[in-house]
Structure formats: C-alpha cells, structure tokens
Motif scaffolding. Structure first.
Motif, PDB file in Angstrom:
ATOM      1  N   GLY A 109      71.001  95.229  79.914  1.00 56.25           N
ATOM      2  CA  GLY A 109      72.174  94.359  79.819  1.00 56.25           C
ATOM      3  C   GLY A 109      71.810  92.900  80.074  1.00 56.25           C
ATOM      4  N   THR A 110      70.904  92.659  81.004  1.00 52.79           N
ATOM      5  CA  THR A 110      70.525  91.271  81.305  1.00 52.79           C
ATOM      6  C   THR A 110      69.877  90.641  80.074  1.00 52.79           C
ATOM      7  N   SER A 111      68.980  91.388  79.409  1.00 60.02           N
ATOM      8  CA  SER A 111      68.311  90.822  78.230  1.00 60.02           C
ATOM      9  C   SER A 111      69.333  90.454  77.172  1.00 60.02           C
ATOM     10  N   ILE A 112      70.213  91.376  76.832  1.00 60.21           N
ATOM     11  CA  ILE A 112      71.104  91.104  75.685  1.00 60.21           C
ATOM     12  C   ILE A 112      72.083  89.980  76.014  1.00 60.21           C
ATOM     13  N   ARG A 113      72.590  89.947  77.256  1.00 66.01           N
ATOM     14  CA  ARG A 113      73.614  88.930  77.548  1.00 66.01           C
ATOM     15  C   ARG A 113      72.982  87.553  77.699  1.00 66.01           C
ATOM     16  N   LEU A 114      71.836  87.445  78.350  1.00 64.36           N
ATOM     17  CA  LEU A 114      71.213  86.126  78.492  1.00 64.36           C
ATOM     18  C   LEU A 114      70.674  85.642  77.143  1.00 64.36           C
ATOM     19  N   LEU A 115      70.071  86.564  76.390  1.00 63.55           N
ATOM     20  CA  LEU A 115      69.532  86.160  75.092  1.00 63.55           C
ATOM     21  C   LEU A 115      70.620  85.727  74.127  1.00 63.55           C
ATOM     22  N   SER A 116      71.801  86.332  74.205  1.00 63.87           N
ATOM     23  CA  SER A 116      72.852  85.934  73.266  1.00 63.87           C
ATOM     24  C   SER A 116      73.202  84.459  73.475  1.00 63.87           C
ATOM     25  N   GLY A 117      73.190  83.985  74.718  1.00 65.27           N
ATOM     26  CA  GLY A 117      73.460  82.567  74.968  1.00 65.27           C
ATOM     27  C   GLY A 117      72.347  81.686  74.448  1.00 65.27           C
ATOM     28  N   LEU A 118      71.139  82.100  74.742  1.00 63.23           N
ATOM     29  CA  LEU A 118      69.975  81.306  74.355  1.00 63.23           C
ATOM     30  C   LEU A 118      69.809  81.252  72.829  1.00 63.23           C
ATOM     31  N   LEU A 119      70.135  82.370  72.157  1.00 61.86           N
ATOM     32  CA  LEU A 119      69.909  82.433  70.713  1.00 61.86           C
ATOM     33  C   LEU A 119      71.058  81.818  69.918  1.00 61.86           C
ATOM     34  N   ALA A 120      72.237  81.705  70.555  1.00 66.30           N
ATOM     35  CA  ALA A 120      73.379  81.093  69.858  1.00 66.30           C
ATOM     36  C   ALA A 120      73.062  79.652  69.472  1.00 66.30           C
ATOM     37  N   GLY A 121      72.139  79.022  70.203  1.00 71.26           N
ATOM     38  CA  GLY A 121      71.825  77.620  69.931  1.00 71.26           C
ATOM     39  C   GLY A 121      70.645  77.417  68.993  1.00 71.26           C
ATOM     40  N   GLN A 122      70.051  78.500  68.467  1.00 74.28           N
ATOM     41  CA  GLN A 122      68.858  78.344  67.625  1.00 74.28           C
ATOM     42  C   GLN A 122      69.247  78.056  66.168  1.00 74.28           C
ATOM     43  N   LEU A 123      68.240  77.698  65.378  1.00 72.64           N
ATOM     44  CA  LEU A 123      68.512  77.368  63.973  1.00 72.64           C
ATOM     45  C   LEU A 123      68.443  78.596  63.072  1.00 72.64           C
ATOM     46  N   PHE A 124      67.960  79.741  63.625  1.00 78.13           N
ATOM     47  CA  PHE A 124      67.806  80.950  62.810  1.00 78.13           C
ATOM     48  C   PHE A 124      68.790  82.036  63.263  1.00 78.13           C
ATOM     49  N   ASP A 125      68.990  83.022  62.364  1.00 75.80           N
ATOM     50  CA  ASP A 125      69.902  84.144  62.663  1.00 75.80           C
ATOM     51  C   ASP A 125      69.175  85.212  63.476  1.00 75.80           C
ATOM     52  N   THR A 126      69.919  85.924  64.316  1.00 77.99           N
ATOM     53  CA  THR A 126      69.322  87.066  65.041  1.00 77.99           C
ATOM     54  C   THR A 126      70.319  88.199  65.143  1.00 77.99           C
TER      55      THR A 126
END
Ligand code: S3P
Length: 434
Positions: A94-111
C-alpha cells in the motif's frame, strides 16, 4: 508456507530486527529523484520495499543491492525518470502504490500501477481525490481500486488539503505531488501520523514547514543525495515487545529501534497495560530518533486504549490484541476503523483467530473488546496478512495447545527471517513448506 507452534516458552537475548519499512520505501523514492548518489544501510530486504526498488529500476534508475542491508541509489534528478515499459506491479504494498501515485502524477509520461489480490482490493479514492484536485489525471477501477492509470504531462497546482482520515500514506502522496506542483501545497491532518516523509525530505535538503499542525512545501525544488542509516522497525520489534511481556521469565534487548514519536503508540499502550519497558541509549540517526529497548516479563492488565494513541500504533494492533488476550481484565479499542482497510480487515481477521483460540471478544464497528483469559490452540487463517500471521505465532507463548498458522508467505513483505529469528529467541516455531 505454514507455521507450526508448540505452546509455551520464554524470550531472551539481544536482537536487531530488520529495517523500518516506511523509511526503506522513502529512501528509494527520494534517492532516485535526488542529484547524486545516496548510500543506504539497514535497508529492509522485504518484499514490499523490494517492490519499490523494482519499480524505480523499471523507470531507469540504477540501484545497487540490497546486499546485507546496503543499497546504493544513483539519483536521476527530479525529471530523470523514464517511462516504464509495462504496468508497475507493487505486490502487497500500500505504501508503494499510494506514494508512487503522487510522485508519478507529476511526470511527463503515463503509468499504470497494480498489485496482488490484497492490494487490488484496497481503497485508492483517498489518493485519487486530492490528486484530482491538484490537476492530475488519475483513474481507478470500480470503487477506486487498483489498477490505477495515471496520464502524464498534466500540470499540477498546489492546494491546501484537509486530510479526511489520519493517513501518512495519503499525506505523503500529496506532499510528493506537491514537489511537482506550481505554488505551495499544504496539509492538515485529523491526528498526527508518521512524519518520515517530512523528515527525509529535509534530509535531502528540501524545505518542509510544519507549523501549528499545517505541513507545507513549495513545488519546483530539487533534492540532494545523502546517506541514510535505516533504524530497526518498531512495528517488527512490537512482536517481541509483546512476546517478552507475556511470557514469564523473558528478558530481551531490542537494539537500534526507531522511536520516532509518531510511531511509539505501542510503547505507550503496553506501558499503560503494565509492561516493563526501559528505553536506553537514545540517540538521533539521520534525523530519526533511535534507542535500545529492554523488555522483561510483567503481568499485563486490560485497559481502555486512549484514542489519541491509535494513529501512533496503527500497524501494531494485531499484536496488541494478543497482549490484551493475555492481560487480566477487559481491553477496549475504539476509533480504529482504519484497521478495516489494511492488508486485511484486521478487526475481522483478528477476531476470527481469537475465536479459534478461545479468547472472548466482541467486534465493534471501529474497534474491538477483548476479555483477557486463557488461550487454547487451533488453526489460524491469516487472510494473506503478514501481521496476523506473526501475531498468532507470538500468542503460542501463552497457548495451552499447538497453534498452526496457514498461508504465512506474506510474512516476508515486512519481516523476512521472522521464523528463524523468533526461534533463536525462544519461540517454539517450525516452518513447513506448502
Ligand atoms: C505507512 C502508513 C500507514 C501504515 C503503513 C505504512 C507509511 O498507513 O499502516 O504500514 O509508510 O506511510 P496509512 O497511512 O494508510 O495509515
């Protein structure tokens, strides 16, 4: 994998349990985004933290190790991550998915972020909501469950967010998105939760202000690599704090344990129950308080758990329920609804196991009432939850009959080597392959 426990025994010795799970995740994330090389020691080589390592490797970050707790992360800078080739599988974490969703929302690529059956059943609306307010394009499945699809290239703006629940994962998600947002991002929480993200951001040279309950940062800054010594995880130490407290004749020293005040609810609650716990050699390591903890057997008594302690002990309730089962009198927990959305519904899963071993309990919507008494034996179902498995293993110290625990593979998510370490300290545990 199955655990089989013979009843009885005592706990003695000196041990350093594996590294803190929350801190291990965060040092990979921040180390990856930093300029320069971050060296980590004491890293938790558990499946959850390794899922974070694999995700960043998949995004082009060179990470050496882990090797005996040592990890070297070659940071790529705030904008240096590369688009992963496939969905990132975060396993049980849960920690990986929730923290990564914040970090990846700001990137230039899709995930796309996904995980195992347990993770795919957990609520993500709690991160989708604030990220959407910040301008992110993030979609979940029905009921806001994973897989999560995040479209890159959306400009984020800083917001003020009043967290609706006490959750460090949601707070951290918003703060990490805030790094990529225009302007300031600020947060208030209904109760203080673990502050490892704030502390570690500061350790990487990023200004985070905590003022009168408001946590804030400005977007657009950078991180500078640093070295991190991860303390032993108090959430793993908790199993042995209770083990030594409930087994007559026990005397145990747990070394180098993280005692960040946002994590020490288990010590406060056990002390209120009458546990004999001494803190020694308090020191600060890389911005986190650490100490050695001595615990000796002492008869425990049932208590009403103060509600303000709940967020400070949120991961320790399964093992605290075992302490309550061994205490004299009644223990009451309320205000702990969050337990229902952990790796399992921990109120239901623990109540089921307590019923199996003959401990009288009453399930409440937001907690449980446990009557201390004698513990029998039986077969426990873990509901794929590492902490349920380890809690009932410790219960065997006071059981009258054998306890078998089915489906224990998930123990390796947070505490690889639990069985061998517990055996070395006096638990009569054997491990059977499926
Ligand atoms: C964690 C926060 C907690 C905790 C989890 C780790 C973290 O979850 O239960 O094991 O590292 O931020 P919530 O923030 O959802 O309460």
């Amino acid at each position: 994998m199955e655990f089989k426990l013979m009843p009885g025994g005592a706990i003695a010795g000196e041990v350093r349990v594996p590294g803190d799970k929350s801190i291990s995740h965060r040092c990979i994330m921040l180390g990856a985004l930093a300029e320069g090389t971050t060296r980590v020691s004491g890293f938790l080589e558990g499946a959850d933290a390794l899922a974070t390592v694999a995700a960043f490797r998949e995004m082009g970050v060179q990470i050496e190790g882990p090797d005996n707790g040592k990890v070297i992360i070659h940071g790529v800078g705030m904008w240096g991550l590369k688009a992963p080739r496939a969905a990132l599988d975060l396993g049980n974490s849960g920690t990986s998915i929730r923290l990564l969703s914040g970090l990846l929302a700001g990137q230039l690529f899709d995930t796309e972020l996904t995980g195992d059956t347990s993770l795919r059943g957990r609520p993500m609306g709690r991160v989708i909501d604030p990220l959407s307010l910040m301008g992110a394009d993030i979609q979940g499945q029905e009921g806001g469950r994973p897989p999560l699809k995040i479209a890159g290239g959306r400009p984020l703006r800083g917001i003020h967010y009043d967290l609706p629940m006490a959750s460090a994962q949601v707070k951290s998600c918003v703060l990490l998105a805030g790094l990529y947002s225009e302007g300031r991002t600020s947060i208030t929480e209904p109760a203080a939760t673990r502050d490892h993200t704030e502390r570690m951001l500061r350790g990487f040279g990023y200004e985070v202000i905590s003022d009168n309950g408001v946590i804030s940062l400005a977007g657009g800054g950078g991180l500078l690599a640093t070295n991190i010594d991860v303390p032993a995880d108090i959430s793993s130490a908790a199993f042995f704090l209770v083990a030594a407290s409930i087994a007559p004749g026990s005397d145990l020293l747990l070394t180098h344990v993280g005692i960040n005040p946002t994590r020490t609810g288990v010590l406060n609650i056990l002390r209120l129950m009458g546990a004999d716990i001494t803190i020694r050699n308090e020191r600060e390591v890389g911005g986190e308080p650490v100490a050695d903890i001595r615990v000796r057997y002492a008869p425990l008594k049932g208590i009403e758990i103060p509600e303000e302690q709940v967020p400070l002990a949120i991961d320790e309730f399964p093992i605290l329920f075992i302490a309550a089962a061994c205490a004299e009198g009644r223990t009451v927990l309320r205000g702990a609804k969050e337990l229902r959305v952990k790796e399992s519904d921990r109120i239901a899963a623990m109540a089921e196991g307590l019923d199996t071993i003959g401990v009288v309990n009453e399930v409440l919507d937001d907690g449980i009432v446990i009557e201390g008494g004698t513990l029998g034996g039986g077969v426990i179902h873990t509901h794929h939850d590492h902490r349920i498995a380890m809690s009932f293993a410790i219960a065997a110290l006071r059981a009258e009959r054998e306890i078998s625990i089915l489906d224990c593979d998930h123990v390796a998510t947070s505490f690889p080597g639990f069985d061998a370490l517990a055996r070395g300290l006096g638990l009569q545990i054997s491990t059977l392959a499926d």
